[in-house]
Design a protein around this motif. Structure first.
Motif, short mmCIF file in Angstrom:
data_model
loop_
_atom_site.label_atom_id
_atom_site.label_comp_id
_atom_site.label_asym_id
_atom_site.label_seq_id
_atom_site.Cartn_x
_atom_site.Cartn_y
_atom_site.Cartn_z
N TYR A 232 0.84 -1.20 0.00
CA TYR A 232 0.00 0.00 0.00
C TYR A 232 0.88 1.25 0.00
O TYR A 232 0.65 2.19 -0.77
CB TYR A 232 -0.89 -0.04 1.25
CG TYR A 232 -1.72 1.19 1.50
CD1 TYR A 232 -2.96 1.36 0.89
CD2 TYR A 232 -1.27 2.18 2.37
CE1 TYR A 232 -3.71 2.48 1.14
CE2 TYR A 232 -2.02 3.30 2.62
CZ TYR A 232 -3.24 3.45 2.01
OH TYR A 232 -4.00 4.56 2.28
N GLY A 233 1.92 1.25 0.85
CA GLY A 233 2.83 2.37 0.91
C GLY A 233 3.58 2.56 -0.39
O GLY A 233 3.72 3.67 -0.91
N LEU A 234 4.03 1.42 -0.95
CA LEU A 234 4.75 1.47 -2.22
C LEU A 234 3.83 2.03 -3.31
O LEU A 234 4.23 2.87 -4.11
CB LEU A 234 5.21 0.06 -2.60
CG LEU A 234 6.28 -0.03 -3.68
CD1 LEU A 234 7.58 0.56 -3.18
CD2 LEU A 234 6.49 -1.48 -4.10
N THR A 236 1.27 4.04 -2.89
CA THR A 236 1.06 5.48 -2.66
C THR A 236 2.28 6.28 -3.12
O THR A 236 2.15 7.33 -3.75
CB THR A 236 0.80 5.75 -1.17
OG1 THR A 236 -0.14 4.80 -0.69
CG2 THR A 236 0.26 7.14 -0.95
N ALA A 237 3.48 5.76 -2.83
CA ALA A 237 4.70 6.45 -3.24
C ALA A 237 4.78 6.51 -4.77
O ALA A 237 5.15 7.54 -5.34
CB ALA A 237 5.92 5.74 -2.66
N MET A 239 2.25 6.42 -6.79
CA MET A 239 1.21 7.36 -7.20
C MET A 239 1.74 8.79 -7.12
O MET A 239 1.50 9.61 -8.00
CB MET A 239 0.00 7.19 -6.27
CG MET A 239 -1.16 8.09 -6.55
SD MET A 239 -2.57 7.64 -5.51
CE MET A 239 -2.21 8.52 -4.02
N ALA A 240 2.53 9.06 -6.06
CA ALA A 240 3.13 10.39 -5.89
C ALA A 240 4.09 10.68 -7.05
O ALA A 240 4.04 11.75 -7.65
CB ALA A 240 3.85 10.47 -4.56
N LEU A 241 4.94 9.69 -7.36
CA LEU A 241 5.89 9.86 -8.46
C LEU A 241 5.17 10.15 -9.77
O LEU A 241 5.54 11.04 -10.53
CB LEU A 241 6.71 8.57 -8.63
CG LEU A 241 8.00 8.46 -7.86
CD1 LEU A 241 8.68 7.14 -8.16
CD2 LEU A 241 8.92 9.61 -8.24
N THR A 243 2.09 11.28 -10.23
CA THR A 243 1.44 12.59 -10.24
C THR A 243 2.45 13.69 -10.54
O THR A 243 2.20 14.58 -11.35
CB THR A 243 0.79 12.87 -8.86
OG1 THR A 243 0.10 11.70 -8.44
CG2 THR A 243 -0.18 14.02 -8.93
N GLY A 244 3.62 13.59 -9.90
CA GLY A 244 4.67 14.58 -10.12
C GLY A 244 5.15 14.57 -11.56
O GLY A 244 5.30 15.62 -12.19
N TRP A 245 5.37 13.35 -12.08
CA TRP A 245 5.83 13.22 -13.47
C TRP A 245 4.78 13.78 -14.43
O TRP A 245 5.10 14.53 -15.35
CB TRP A 245 6.09 11.74 -13.77
CG TRP A 245 6.39 11.48 -15.21
CD1 TRP A 245 7.56 11.73 -15.85
CD2 TRP A 245 5.48 10.97 -16.18
NE1 TRP A 245 7.44 11.38 -17.17
CE2 TRP A 245 6.17 10.92 -17.40
CE3 TRP A 245 4.15 10.55 -16.12
CZ2 TRP A 245 5.58 10.46 -18.57
CZ3 TRP A 245 3.56 10.09 -17.28
CH2 TRP A 245 4.27 10.05 -18.49
N ALA A 247 2.51 16.02 -13.87
CA ALA A 247 2.48 17.48 -13.80
C ALA A 247 3.62 18.08 -14.60
O ALA A 247 3.44 19.07 -15.32
CB ALA A 247 2.55 17.95 -12.35
N SER A 248 4.81 17.47 -14.50
CA SER A 248 5.96 18.05 -15.20
C SER A 248 5.80 17.90 -16.71
O SER A 248 6.34 18.69 -17.48
CB SER A 248 7.26 17.41 -14.72
OG SER A 248 7.39 16.13 -15.26
N VAL A 249 5.03 16.90 -17.16
CA VAL A 249 4.77 16.74 -18.59
C VAL A 249 3.72 17.76 -19.05
O VAL A 249 3.90 18.46 -20.04
CB VAL A 249 4.28 15.31 -18.90
CG1 VAL A 249 3.77 15.21 -20.32
CG2 VAL A 249 5.41 14.32 -18.67
N PHE A 251 2.77 20.60 -17.64
CA PHE A 251 3.13 22.00 -17.52
C PHE A 251 4.52 22.30 -18.07
O PHE A 251 5.10 23.31 -17.75
CB PHE A 251 3.06 22.44 -16.05
CG PHE A 251 1.69 22.34 -15.46
CD1 PHE A 251 0.73 23.29 -15.74
CD2 PHE A 251 1.36 21.29 -14.60
CE1 PHE A 251 -0.53 23.20 -15.19
CE2 PHE A 251 0.09 21.21 -14.05
CZ PHE A 251 -0.85 22.16 -14.36
N ALA B 63 5.22 13.82 -4.07
CA ALA B 63 4.67 14.17 -5.38
C ALA B 63 5.18 15.53 -5.85
O ALA B 63 5.63 15.68 -6.99
CB ALA B 63 3.15 14.16 -5.34
N ALA B 235 3.42 3.66 6.12
CA ALA B 235 2.33 2.76 5.73
C ALA B 235 2.57 1.37 6.29
O ALA B 235 1.64 0.68 6.71
CB ALA B 235 2.20 2.71 4.21
#
Lengths: 254, 307
Positions: A232-234, A236-237, A239-241, A243-245, A247-249, A251, B63, B235
């Motif tokens: 679950y933690g992996l 979420t992490a 998912m964070a990566l 989302t960040g990637w 956004a960088s694409v 914008f 993120a 987590a």
């Protein structure tokens, strides 16, 4: 022979009033299952019921009174009090209450003290003075302060409800009661106990249950967080990566 | 529109959370920070428990630093060897932090520690930033040149052994302080739910004299990895990361950061530092007031377990 008569006498004193009255209490909940989905913002259930009488039932001049008690899953709660320690307001004293109901609604058609005496209330475990009785082991006056705070805070969050006017008699024998479950109501099994009173005495009772369950995404997220913490933690992490990637694409300016 | 958060166990307005993500993202983009020190208190303020806030914010920072790290990487503004050396300490610090977090939580002292640390840390850092920025602004008004980096001045840090050369950052320093800084940032971040960029960047500049060209890019990479691993560790051990809350915050955060970065580019560096200092200081003051003023409600209840 003496033995038998003692039992008979016991039976007569115990069951006679109810047998003679003959009232039967019937009730039904509008729903036995409350589903917590991502749009859950609390629920309102309706309890319907009627008091069945037959020819032999004695007339009740003062009418019927009803107390509905809804008890959520029991929890261990800690009540803490802030005190000034070295100039800082911080949690100091605390009391632990084992087996306190997570949710408790005491609904009736008039104030409890007008329905039955305090002694009867205690014996039947109804009302806020008796139900959330985390009396472990025996409550001192200072402990009562913490217990009252627990009840007060739970009431503020809508988890403890005391409403002496939420049971309505539509006809002298037909009643309805609204049960409000706040969004914070925890998942689990809830007991619904209906007690019928006449002239200060409990003359009939019936019990039922309802269940609050998480469904859909809620259930998936909650259970995977609990049972597969690492993945679950992996997830979420990642998912964070992502989302960040993303956004960088989206914008990207350079 | 209400949405029910599965781990935080409470309903929130999705637009409110999205707006919080946007606002904090804007600020984080403007100042080049993760914004955890703002997001964690905001979440606590809307009713999320401090423990869930700290654990969830770590994924939000991961993120926003991911998108930052990618764009700094494209601009060759990341010193990878330095980042890796910092990480060696950072991962260990994060693990220590998560371990202490778990222990404090079971000992019922987590909330107090979070509050006190916020006061001390934000008060000190914010105060220093404000003073430094005001001096810098005063110097420019007097017409004197702004001295950010003094290449010749060596401190005791430069006398330590195990020296390593980091070409891109134009420094030649001992591995020990690099490693210790990483450790501190990872440790503090895991306990307080902050990425620590606002601590790391000054440390890298003042102690290690890292070149301004690589300092933010490198710190962003460090933040990304420590916060990503903090998410996984929180987590695994405490089961407190709310993925749904995290997702809403992330989407708002990365979007707001883009606009913040554009706004930040229009401002002078000293003014930015002054604003950031005031912001950091006021969050610290907010926590101080909570600790010093008698609260309206003295009692609080907490669930310990089912039965």
């Amino acid at each position: 022979m003496k033995y038998f008569s003692a039992i008979a006498l016991f039976a007569a004193t115990f069951f006679a009033p109810q047998a003679a009255s003959g009232e039967k209490l019937i009730s039904s909940l509008s729903s036995h299952q409350v589903l917590v989905s991502s749009s859950f913002a609390g629920a309102e259930l309706v309890l319907f019921g009627s008091v069945e009488r037959d020819g032999a039932t004695v007339p009740r001049r003062n009418g019927y009174n009803l107390v509905v008690t809804v008890t959520g899953p029991r929890q261990t709660m800690v009540t803490r009090r802030k005190d000034r320690v070295f100039g800082i307001w911080t949690n100091a004293e605390s009391r632990t209450f084992v087996g306190a109901p997570s949710y408790l609604a005491v609904l009736s058609n008039k104030p409890l003290n007008e329905i039955a005496s305090i002694g009867v209330q205690q014996r039947l475990d109804i009302g806020f003075d008796n139900v959330p009785a985390p009396q472990t082991p025996a409550l001192q006056p200072t402990d009562l302060l913490f217990r009252d705070a627990l009840i007060r805070l739970k009431k503020e969050r809508g988890l403890y409800i005391e409403e002496p006017n939420s049971v309505t008699f539509l006809t002298p024998n037909l009643f309805r009661a609204g049960i409000r479950l706040p969004a914070e109501a925890p998942v689990g099994n809830y007991e619904v106990e209906v007690k019928l009173f006449a002239d200060g005495a409990n003359i009939a009772r019936t019990a039922s249950a309802l269940e609050v369950v998480k469904v859909g995404v809620e259930q998936f997220v909650a259970s995977s967080a609990r049972d597969h913490g690492f993945w679950y933690g992996l997830g979420t992490a990642l998912m964070a990566l992502l989302t960040g990637w993303f956004a960088s694409v989206v914008f990207r300016r350079d | 529109m209400q949405i029910y958060l599965p781990i935080a166990d409470l309903p929130v307005n999705i637009f409110l959370v999205l707006a919080m993500g946007l606002a904090v993202g804007f600020i984080s983009g403007m100042f080049g920070i993760g914004g955890g020190f703002l997001m964690t208190p905001l979440l606590i303020f809307i009713g999320v428990s401090p423990a869930v806030s700290v654990a969830t914010v770590s994924s939000h920072i991961a993120a926003s630093s991911a998108s930052g790290a990618i764009s700094y990487w494209r601009r060759n503004a990341v010193d990878l060897p330095l980042a890796l050396m910092l990480l060696a300490g950072g991962i260990l610090g994060t693990a220590l932090g998560v371990w202490l977090f778990t222990w404090l939580r079971s000992a019922d002292m987590l909330d107090l520690l979070i509050a006190v640390s916020y006061v001390v840390l934000l008060g000190a850092v914010g105060g220093l930033m404000v003073v430094e920025a005001i001096r810098a602004i005063a110097r420019t008004y007097q017409g004197k040149p702004v001295v950010l980096r003094r290449p010749g001045s060596h401190t005791w840090i430069h006398g330590l052994p195990f020296k390593v050369r980091f070409k891109r950052s134009k420094i030649y320093v001992s591995a020990i302080p690099v490693w210790i800084i990483g450790l501190i940032i990872g440790f503090v971040g895991a306990i307080l739910g902050i990425g620590g960029a606002f601590l790391l960047v000054p440390m890298l500049i003042y102690f290690l004299r890292v070149s301004t060209a690589t300092v933010i890019g490198t710190s962003t990479v460090l933040t990304l990895v420590t916060m990503g691993s903090a998410t996984i560790m929180h987590a695994t051990t405490n089961h407190l990361v709310d993925a749904m809350l995290a997702l809403i915050l992330m989407v708002g955060g990365v979007t707001g950061a883009q606009f913040g970065a554009r706004a930040g580019a229009l401002m002078k560096a000293e003014r930015l530092r002054l604003l950031l200092g005031i912001l950091v200081l006021s969050v610290g003051m907010r926590f101080a007031i909570d600790l010093l003023v008698q609260p309206n409600e003295l009692f609080s209840i907490r669930l310990v377990g089912g039965s």
